[in-house]
Scaffold this motif. Structure first.
Motif, short mmCIF file in Angstrom:
data_model
loop_
_atom_site.label_atom_id
_atom_site.label_comp_id
_atom_site.label_asym_id
_atom_site.label_seq_id
_atom_site.Cartn_x
_atom_site.Cartn_y
_atom_site.Cartn_z
N LEU A 1 0.83 -1.19 0.00
CA LEU A 1 0.00 0.00 0.00
C LEU A 1 0.87 1.25 0.00
N ASP A 2 0.45 2.25 -0.77
CA ASP A 2 1.11 3.54 -0.69
C ASP A 2 0.55 4.33 0.48
N SER A 3 1.20 5.43 0.77
CA SER A 3 0.80 6.24 1.91
C SER A 3 -0.68 6.59 1.86
N ALA A 4 -1.35 6.42 2.97
CA ALA A 4 -2.79 6.69 3.14
C ALA A 4 -3.66 5.61 2.49
N GLY A 5 -3.06 4.67 1.80
CA GLY A 5 -3.83 3.56 1.27
C GLY A 5 -4.31 2.65 2.39
N SER A 6 -5.46 2.03 2.21
CA SER A 6 -5.97 1.17 3.28
C SER A 6 -6.67 -0.04 2.70
N ARG A 7 -6.79 -1.06 3.52
CA ARG A 7 -7.54 -2.25 3.14
C ARG A 7 -8.32 -2.75 4.34
N SER A 8 -9.58 -2.97 4.13
CA SER A 8 -10.42 -3.52 5.19
C SER A 8 -10.16 -5.02 5.31
N ILE A 9 -10.09 -5.49 6.54
CA ILE A 9 -9.85 -6.91 6.78
C ILE A 9 -11.15 -7.56 7.25
N THR A 10 -11.55 -8.59 6.57
CA THR A 10 -12.77 -9.30 6.95
C THR A 10 -12.45 -10.78 7.16
N LEU A 11 -13.27 -11.40 7.97
CA LEU A 11 -13.06 -12.81 8.28
C LEU A 11 -14.37 -13.57 8.13
N ALA A 12 -14.28 -14.72 7.56
CA ALA A 12 -15.47 -15.56 7.45
C ALA A 12 -15.99 -15.93 8.83
N ASN A 13 -17.29 -15.94 8.97
CA ASN A 13 -17.95 -16.39 10.21
C ASN A 13 -17.60 -15.52 11.42
N TYR A 14 -17.15 -14.31 11.17
CA TYR A 14 -16.75 -13.46 12.30
C TYR A 14 -17.90 -12.57 12.75
N VAL A 15 -18.13 -12.57 14.04
CA VAL A 15 -19.01 -11.58 14.67
C VAL A 15 -18.23 -11.00 15.84
N ASN A 16 -18.70 -9.86 16.35
CA ASN A 16 -17.83 -9.13 17.28
C ASN A 16 -17.68 -9.79 18.65
N THR A 17 -18.42 -10.83 18.90
CA THR A 17 -18.21 -11.54 20.17
C THR A 17 -17.08 -12.55 20.07
N GLU A 18 -16.58 -12.76 18.86
CA GLU A 18 -15.53 -13.76 18.68
C GLU A 18 -14.19 -13.24 19.19
N ILE B 1 0.74 -7.26 16.92
CA ILE B 1 -0.04 -8.42 17.35
C ILE B 1 -1.20 -7.92 18.19
N ILE B 2 -2.35 -8.50 17.97
CA ILE B 2 -3.48 -8.17 18.83
C ILE B 2 -4.31 -9.43 19.08
N SER B 3 -4.68 -9.61 20.33
CA SER B 3 -5.56 -10.69 20.75
C SER B 3 -6.72 -10.01 21.46
N THR B 4 -7.89 -9.99 20.83
CA THR B 4 -8.94 -9.12 21.35
C THR B 4 -10.33 -9.68 21.08
N TYR B 5 -11.35 -8.94 21.51
CA TYR B 5 -12.74 -9.28 21.21
C TYR B 5 -13.54 -7.98 21.18
N ASN B 6 -14.84 -8.09 20.94
CA ASN B 6 -15.70 -6.91 20.83
C ASN B 6 -15.29 -5.99 19.69
N LEU B 7 -14.65 -6.52 18.70
CA LEU B 7 -14.16 -5.68 17.60
C LEU B 7 -15.15 -5.74 16.44
N ASN B 8 -15.54 -4.57 15.95
CA ASN B 8 -16.51 -4.52 14.85
C ASN B 8 -15.84 -4.41 13.49
N THR B 9 -14.87 -3.52 13.37
CA THR B 9 -14.20 -3.35 12.08
C THR B 9 -12.71 -3.23 12.28
N LEU B 10 -11.96 -3.64 11.29
CA LEU B 10 -10.52 -3.45 11.34
C LEU B 10 -9.99 -3.27 9.92
#
Lengths: 148, 164
Positions: free
Chosen positions: A48-65, A109-118
């Protein structure tokens, strides 16, 4: 190679008897460890160039996971997160940067939950990002046992 | 006196003398140098590590290396044995809040949660909310030296540890 490169660290992060880093080399780690505690996973590589971004999605993911994500950066980038606090209602946001060169790449590295978007956001042109994202679980998760 | 260290060793050494926790994860090893020549040289005051237990409804501010300046990037790793909230203040990126998820015990398994990054840091604070288990926290922080400067590296040496 990227697949095994990322899976092995993902595995080893859960084990509690790591005597030597070399034990985790590549796919042998996969074979010898029987409980990976990962239900779903995703591996991505991007530039990615500067300010470029990409949304990360996961199959079967909901924010309680339980989200477990590792990323490696040659350049400068951050993981942007939006989710909820421990009360399950208050919004919280975060930017988790990593910075490095080819000689010493940055690691986040992140190990977390309650996450809606990343999403990954680059802060420098030509930044290379590799990431391993997983839906993880505790040992007593019924889904995990069902798929064991 | 300088300390020569590879990142994965740096992370692992965050365990310090505390023996009841599992060894720190080796993730950084695979992502960073696998060559013994890539050994960072960290000077006194530019790194620190420790561990503590944080009770519920309690804040804990992680001490930064004594000589660290927020004008520089700090590589930081925090590991916890139970859920906690980490607030990181970056002078450029502002305030970030993250939850660390972790489990412990025979039913759920001992799976420490990790938070790691490299950035300019003003402060790092940990809060354990009311009603949550008290996690054991261990951390390792070091200022990232100028990676383009040859003096930031010790090359060709496998031995790690304190070198006069």
């Amino acid at each position: 190679m990227i697949y095994s490169m990322f899976i092995s660290p993902g595995l080893m992060s859960w084990t509690d008897d790591v005597n030597d880093p070399s034990q985790a080399d590549f796919t042998n780690g996969l074979i010898t460890i029987d409980r990976q505690n990962i239900l779903f996973q995703r591996v991505e590589k991007m530039m990615l160039d500067s300010a470029g971004s990409r949304s990360i999605t996961l199959a079967n993911y909901v924010n309680t996971e339980w989200l477990y994500l590792v990323y490696r950066v040659v350049g400068n980038a951050y993981l942007s997160t939006a989710g909820l606090d421990t009360d399950g209602a208050t919004p919280i946001t975060g930017k988790l940067p990593a910075y490095g060169t080819s000689l010493l790449p940055g690691v986040g590295i992140i190990s977390t939950y309650n996450l809606n978007t990343l999403s990954i956001v680059s802060q420098a042109d030509g930044t290379t990002i590799e990431l391993f994202a997983a839906v993880a679980c505790a040992d007593d998760d019924a889904r995990y046992s069902a798929n064991a | 006196m300088s300390v020569y260290i590879r990142r994965q060793i740096a992370v692992r050494s965050g365990q310090g003398s505390h023996s009841t926790l599992p060894d720190l994860p080796i993730i950084p090893y695979r992502f960073n140098d696998v060559s013994p020549r890539n050994v960072l040289k960290l000077t006194d005051g530019k790194w620190c590590s420790d561990y503590c237990t944080v009770a519920a409804n309690t804040n804990y501010t992680i001490p930064l290396p004594a000589s660290y300046s927020s004008a520089q990037k700090l590589a930081w790793v925090i590991r916890a044995t139970a859920i906690c909230k980490v607030t990181v203040i970056d002078p450029a990126l502002g305030t970030s809040k993250f939850l660390i998820k972790a489990t412990s015990g025979t039913t759920k398994g001992n799976h420490p949660g990790i938070l790691m990054g490299e950035q300019r840091i003003t402060s790092i604070n940990i809060l354990v909310p009311v009603g949550f288990d008290a996690p054991l926290i261990d951390f390792f922080l070091y200022e990232v030296p100028d990676l383009t400067d040859a003096d930031s590296w010790r090359q060709g040496v496998r031995t790690l540890g304190v070198v006069p």
